[in-house]
Write an enzyme that holds these catalytic residues in place. Structure first.
Site, PDB file in Angstrom:
ATOM      1  CB  CYS A 114      -0.946   0.002   1.188  1.00 41.35           C
ATOM      2  SG  CYS A 114      -2.233  -1.243   1.008  1.00 41.35           S
ATOM      3  CG  HIS A 255      -3.145   3.605   1.807  1.00 41.80           C
ATOM      4  ND1 HIS A 255      -3.547   3.185   0.563  1.00 41.80           N
ATOM      5  CD2 HIS A 255      -3.267   2.537   2.642  1.00 41.80           C
ATOM      6  CE1 HIS A 255      -3.899   1.906   0.644  1.00 41.80           C
ATOM      7  NE2 HIS A 255      -3.741   1.494   1.885  1.00 41.80           N
ATOM      8  CG  ASN A 285      -6.679  -0.636   0.665  1.00 43.43           C
ATOM      9  OD1 ASN A 285      -5.936  -0.210  -0.221  1.00 43.43           O
ATOM     10  ND2 ASN A 285      -6.228  -1.143   1.790  1.00 43.43           N
TER      11      ASN A 285
HETATM   12  O1  UT7 Z   1      -3.956  -0.995   3.396  1.00 40.78           O
HETATM   13  C1  UT7 Z   1      -3.138  -1.910   4.050  1.00 40.78           C
HETATM   14  C2  UT7 Z   1      -3.159  -1.690   5.525  1.00 40.78           C
HETATM   15  N1  UT7 Z   1      -4.394  -2.173   6.060  1.00 40.78           N
HETATM   16  C3  UT7 Z   1      -5.032  -1.429   6.947  1.00 40.78           C
HETATM   17  O2  UT7 Z   1      -4.647  -0.341   7.250  1.00 40.78           O
HETATM   18  C4  UT7 Z   1      -6.252  -2.056   7.622  1.00 40.78           C
HETATM   19  C5  UT7 Z   1      -6.153  -1.899   9.121  1.00 40.78           C
HETATM   20  N2  UT7 Z   1      -7.244  -2.511   9.818  1.00 40.78           N
HETATM   21  C6  UT7 Z   1      -8.522  -2.038   9.771  1.00 40.78           C
HETATM   22  O3  UT7 Z   1      -8.817  -1.118   9.035  1.00 40.78           O
HETATM   23  C7  UT7 Z   1      -9.542  -2.638  10.709  1.00 40.78           C
HETATM   24  O4  UT7 Z   1      -8.919  -3.446  11.651  1.00 40.78           O
HETATM   25  C8  UT7 Z   1     -10.651  -3.457   9.974  1.00 40.78           C
HETATM   26  C9  UT7 Z   1     -11.543  -2.548   9.181  1.00 40.78           C
HETATM   27  C10 UT7 Z   1     -10.023  -4.499   9.075  1.00 40.78           C
HETATM   28  C11 UT7 Z   1     -11.523  -4.167  11.020  1.00 40.78           C
HETATM   29  O5  UT7 Z   1     -12.070  -3.199  11.936  1.00 40.78           O
HETATM   30  P1  UT7 Z   1     -11.942  -3.389  13.509  1.00 40.78           P
HETATM   31  O6  UT7 Z   1     -12.639  -2.260  14.133  1.00 40.78           O
HETATM   32  O7  UT7 Z   1     -10.504  -3.608  13.843  1.00 40.78           O
HETATM   33  O8  UT7 Z   1     -12.794  -4.673  13.722  1.00 40.78           O
HETATM   34  P2  UT7 Z   1     -12.353  -6.076  14.376  1.00 40.78           P
HETATM   35  O9  UT7 Z   1     -11.471  -6.831  13.456  1.00 40.78           O
HETATM   36  O10 UT7 Z   1     -11.902  -5.845  15.781  1.00 40.78           O
HETATM   37  O11 UT7 Z   1     -13.751  -6.793  14.449  1.00 40.78           O
HETATM   38  C12 UT7 Z   1     -14.812  -6.328  15.316  1.00 40.78           C
HETATM   39  C13 UT7 Z   1     -15.996  -7.249  15.165  1.00 40.78           C
HETATM   40  C14 UT7 Z   1     -15.628  -8.726  15.260  1.00 40.78           C
HETATM   41  O12 UT7 Z   1     -16.692  -9.416  15.908  1.00 40.78           O
HETATM   42  P3  UT7 Z   1     -16.571  -9.807  17.455  1.00 40.78           P
HETATM   43  O13 UT7 Z   1     -15.344 -10.648  17.557  1.00 40.78           O
HETATM   44  O14 UT7 Z   1     -16.466  -8.515  18.185  1.00 40.78           O
HETATM   45  O15 UT7 Z   1     -17.852 -10.542  17.683  1.00 40.78           O
HETATM   46  C15 UT7 Z   1     -15.566  -9.164  13.820  1.00 40.78           C
HETATM   47  O16 UT7 Z   1     -15.824 -10.531  13.661  1.00 40.78           O
HETATM   48  O17 UT7 Z   1     -16.565  -7.068  13.872  1.00 40.78           O
HETATM   49  C16 UT7 Z   1     -16.672  -8.331  13.223  1.00 40.78           C
HETATM   50  N3  UT7 Z   1     -16.506  -8.124  11.797  1.00 40.78           N
HETATM   51  C17 UT7 Z   1     -17.518  -7.798  10.977  1.00 40.78           C
HETATM   52  N4  UT7 Z   1     -18.832  -7.598  11.196  1.00 40.78           N
HETATM   53  C18 UT7 Z   1     -19.585  -7.255  10.147  1.00 40.78           C
HETATM   54  C19 UT7 Z   1     -15.362  -8.197  11.062  1.00 40.78           C
HETATM   55  N5  UT7 Z   1     -15.614  -7.919   9.772  1.00 40.78           N
HETATM   56  C20 UT7 Z   1     -16.943  -7.666   9.686  1.00 40.78           C
HETATM   57  C21 UT7 Z   1     -17.796  -7.314   8.644  1.00 40.78           C
HETATM   58  N6  UT7 Z   1     -19.100  -7.098   8.905  1.00 40.78           N
HETATM   59  N7  UT7 Z   1     -17.350  -7.141   7.386  1.00 40.78           N
END
Ligand code: UT7
Length: 328
Positions: A114, A255, A285
């Site tokens: 990225c 980004h 992204n």
């Molecule tokens: O470009 C390259 C670099 N990449 C990045 O910069 C990405 C960095 N990471 C992120 O942007 C975030 O971590 C994400 C957008 C990928 C995820 O957001 P988050 O706030 O960190 O969510 P999380 O992974 O902690 O998940 C929270 C909850 C989980 O459920 P539980 O365990 O709390 O029950 C996930 O299973 O949200 C759930 N979840 C979803 N729910 C609905 C994960 N993906 C989804 C989804 N829809 N698509």
């Protein structure tokens, strides 16, 4: 002193849109979660048998050459940033050159994930500043849909396809072009964002296909933690060492991985939101294409001499910032 300056931009966006509603029919997700956690409404997906990153990259270059009224034979360097090459061999850059009839250039691929656009711009600038190359194209071509697992809700909502092409030329004019780069790599981050199989360690096999190991694997929380701090740190650092304050900056061009990461960076810069280029809601992204896609969309609003700060974070980990003065 000769500096390197972007003198034109082309882009290619596939027509097919994949909305949050479409995704919610494929995996257990919803518009509200995606909008509040990431900020994406829809992304573009390249459809069509036999089409790859090179097809999008070639279209972006063709638009650029037409816009600038430049013949393919004038181009002497093509660097392609991609994490989704058409195939491991030959380079996507070579394929793109063939599709655009560019035959007088050296051409190769570069993978900075990225941060690829920042790495690519910094690299091309060295070729230009030394006088070795005079008309370079930095093409960023990403068919992320080819490595996205549409059964994994934690990653499939994030990515989209796009390509951009920037013409980069020498200038002797003071106060335009690439002013400073602050780029970093720390391979300790390689475990949290990767494609597990398909390379020399784990070549493709029935098992790797069954285990979905040819798709992007991400531990989002870990990546988020580092992205938020490192992208902002790199941005604040480059401002400090160039004696820039928020008032000096016309635009932050970040980004587009997550709106919350973008907001955190702007907050650390003390920059108002109306000075931040954001189009993540439309395209998601697109890896190395996000920053030049912003420049492409904002091109008409940019003024010569505008101070821009580019900032990125991605797999590797790779991250950094660039202080850039718009050149036309
Ligand atoms: O470009 C390259 C670099 N990449 C990045 O910069 C990405 C960095 N990471 C992120 O942007 C975030 O971590 C994400 C957008 C990928 C995820 O957001 P988050 O706030 O960190 O969510 P999380 O992974 O902690 O998940 C929270 C909850 C989980 O459920 P539980 O365990 O709390 O029950 C996930 O299973 O949200 C759930 N979840 C979803 N729910 C609905 C994960 N993906 C989804 C989804 N829809 N698509």
């Amino acid at each position: 002193m000769v500096n390197a300056v972007i003198t034109g931009i082309g882009a290619y966006l596939p027509e097919t849109k994949l909305t949050n509603e479409d995704l919610s029919k494929m995996v257990d997700t919803n518009d509200e979660w995606i909008m509040t956690r990431v900020g994406i409404k829809e992304r573009r997906i390249l459809k069509g048998e036999g089409l790859g990153a090179s097809d999008m990259g070639a279209e972006a270059i063709k638009e650029l050459l037409a816009k600038k009224n430049i013949k393919p034979e004038e181009i002497d360097l093509v660097v392609c940033t991609t994490v989704t090459p058409d195939a491991p061999v030959p380079s996507t850059a070579a394929i793109i050159c063939d599709k655009c009839d560019i035959r007088n250039a050296i051409a190769f691929d570069m993978n900075g994930a990225c941060s690829g656009f920042l790495y690519g711009l910094d690299l091309v600038a060295q070729y230009i500043r030394t006088g070795y190359k005079k008309k370079a194209i930095l093409v960023s071509a990403e068919k992320m849909s080819a490595i996205t697992d549409y059964t994994d809700r934690t990653t499939c909502v994030l990515f989209g396809d796009a390509a951009t092409a920037c013409l980069i030329e020498p200038t002797e004019e003071a106060g335009v072009g690439l002013m400073d780069s602050n780029l970093h790599t720390d391979g300790m981050g390689r475990h949290w964002l990767k494609v597990i199989a398909g390379g020399s360690v784990k070549p493709a096999s029935h098992e790797t296909v069954d285990a979905h190991e040819h798709f992007v694997y991400q531990e989002g929380k870990q990546v988020f933690k580092y992205a938020v701090t490192r992208m902002a740190d790199a941005t604040v650092d480059i401002m400090k060492r160039n004696n820039l304050v928020a008032d000096d900056v016309a635009w932050l061009v970040p980004h587009q991985a997550n709106l919350r990461i973008i907001d955190a960076t702007a907050d650390r810069m003390e920059l108002p939101k109306d000075k931040v280029m954001i189009n993540i809601q439309k395209f998601g992204n697109t890896t190395s294409a996000t920053i030049p896609l912003c420049l492409y969309e904002w091109e008409k609003q940019l003024k010569k001499g505008d101070t821009l700060i580019f900032a990125a974070f991605g797999a590797g980990f790779t991250w950094g910032s660039i202080y850039y003065k718009w050149g036309y």
